[in-house]
Write a protein that holds these residues in place. Structure first.
Motif, PDB file in Angstrom:
ATOM      1  N   TRP A  86       0.828  -1.204   0.000  1.00 11.78           N
ATOM      2  CA  TRP A  86       0.000   0.000   0.000  1.00 11.78           C
ATOM      3  C   TRP A  86       0.865   1.258   0.000  1.00 11.78           C
ATOM      4  O   TRP A  86       0.551   2.241  -0.676  1.00 11.78           O
ATOM      5  N   LEU A  87       1.969   1.220   0.742  1.00  9.36           N
ATOM      6  CA  LEU A  87       2.865   2.381   0.789  1.00  9.36           C
ATOM      7  C   LEU A  87       3.507   2.648  -0.571  1.00  9.36           C
ATOM      8  O   LEU A  87       3.693   3.798  -0.956  1.00  9.36           O
ATOM      9  N   VAL A  88       3.854   1.590  -1.295  1.00 12.69           N
ATOM     10  CA  VAL A  88       4.428   1.770  -2.647  1.00 12.69           C
ATOM     11  C   VAL A  88       3.421   2.526  -3.518  1.00 12.69           C
ATOM     12  O   VAL A  88       3.772   3.488  -4.213  1.00 12.69           O
TER      13      VAL A  88
ATOM     14  N   LEU B 192       0.999   4.479  -2.527  1.00  6.28           N
ATOM     15  CA  LEU B 192       0.809   5.855  -2.034  1.00  6.28           C
ATOM     16  C   LEU B 192       1.979   6.777  -2.389  1.00  6.28           C
ATOM     17  O   LEU B 192       1.778   7.896  -2.865  1.00  6.28           O
ATOM     18  N   LEU B 193       3.199   6.277  -2.167  1.00 10.91           N
ATOM     19  CA  LEU B 193       4.362   7.156  -2.264  1.00 10.91           C
ATOM     20  C   LEU B 193       4.887   7.368  -3.689  1.00 10.91           C
ATOM     21  O   LEU B 193       5.422   8.424  -3.992  1.00 10.91           O
ATOM     22  N   VAL B 194       4.763   6.369  -4.531  1.00  7.07           N
ATOM     23  CA  VAL B 194       5.359   6.544  -5.876  1.00  7.07           C
ATOM     24  C   VAL B 194       4.389   6.362  -7.052  1.00  7.07           C
ATOM     25  O   VAL B 194       4.762   6.652  -8.181  1.00  7.07           O
TER      26      VAL B 194
END
Lengths: 85, 225
Positions: free
Chosen positions: B88-90, B92-94
């Protein structure tokens, strides 16, 4: 001659580039923490399962810590993106 | 195992299904453009979108699968739950912001517009299909396994029933109905998980002798303090 429209466009590109940099740095930071966890679970299973921090197994503490860290990273990204825009 | 269906369970299931399908048709009638169909016109409130994301993550495969894996394999099962958050962070961030800026509705469209390559478009399309297939199988297995004890149906009937309902909901109104259905599901799951957690914690943090003996988690480890 100075063109306001070009300046705005240039600023926008600058902000976008900064946001992307923040995203990549935060992602690298989380990936490092996550990869360390998976590495320890794979190559130092005995150590990570038997070590305890304040009575809590390190495996559980580290895992729950990663879950909380992901929330912190997401909030940090939102905060830094907002203040830099 | 033989299951007997409960009339209350059937009524709740039917109310939920009819409610979501009706909502889906209503929202579908309002979607008039591609942006409305694929991106809900960008008008979903952030709170609804956030809960819908949670609902998406608390799917049959992840929610039930992770609980089951922890129950059967202990810590080895817990490892998988963190992978969802990392993914999920991947996103969101990129991925999220560049995708929004490009004004495209799918990841494949964004890649194709950026690189102008039919090979990349084909690879993105193919990987989408493969990932969807691999993702869909545990979802459908979870749906079939859930419907079996809940409604007293055969496993295959559960898979066909739930699969058909999902197709109807998604096709009729696209992202609008999908988001609101996920919002309902996520909200209910978060609420009842909280209720369940309070009920479990209310029993205390220790196990009785009988529970410890019947535990499948190897020898009865004493965690009492």
């Amino acid at each position: 001659m100075h063109h306001p429209a070009n300046t705005t466009e240039h600023e926008e590109i600058h902000v976008i580039a900064k946001r992307q940099r923040i995203g990549v740095i935060l992602l690298l930071f989380f990936t490092l923490a996550y990869a360390s966890f998976i590495g320890l679970c794979t190559f130092a299973y005995e150590w990570i399962t038997q070590t305890k921090i304040a009575g809590i197994p390190l495996t559980v503490a580290y895992g729950v810590g990663l879950i909380l860290l992901s929330l912190v990273v997401a909030m940090l990204y939102g905060l830094l993106s907002r203040t830099r825009s | 195992m033989i299951y007997t269906s409960s009339s209350l369970a059937i009524i709740v299931f039917l109310v939920m299904v009819l409610g979501t399908v009706a909502l889906s048709f209503y929202l579908g009638s309002k979607a008039k453009s591609s942006a409305g169909y694929f991106a809900a016109g960008g008008e979903i409130p952030w709170f609804v979108n956030g809960i819908a994301f949670a609902g998406d993550y608390l799917s049959a495969a992840s929610f039930l699968g992770i609980c089951g894996m922890i129950a059967f394999y202990g810590f080895d099962g817990f490892l998988y739950s963190i992978g969802y958050l990392a993914g999920w962070l991947v996103a969101l961030l990129v991925i999220a912001e560049p995708l929004k800026r490009l004004g495209k509705y799918t990841f494949a469209d964004a890649l194709a517009s950026k690189f102008q390559s039919s090979g990349i478009r084909s690879a993105a399309g193919l990987s989408t299909l493969v990932v969807s297939l691999v993702y869909l199988i545990p979802q459908m297995v979870g749906a079939g396994a859930l419907v079996k004890p809940l409604l007293g149906l055969q496993y295959w009937q559960g898979v066909v029933l739930v699969g058909s309902i999902v197709v109807v909901i998604v096709v009729t109104a696209g992202m609008v109905s999908t988001t609101y259905v996920q919002f309902l599901k996520g909200g209910l799951l978060v609420l009842f998980s909280l209720v369940l957690t309070v009920m479990v914690l209310n029993r205390g943090l220790t196990r009785s002798e009988g529970e410890a003996r019947t535990s499948s988690d190897g020898p009865a480890t004493d965690h009492r303090r």
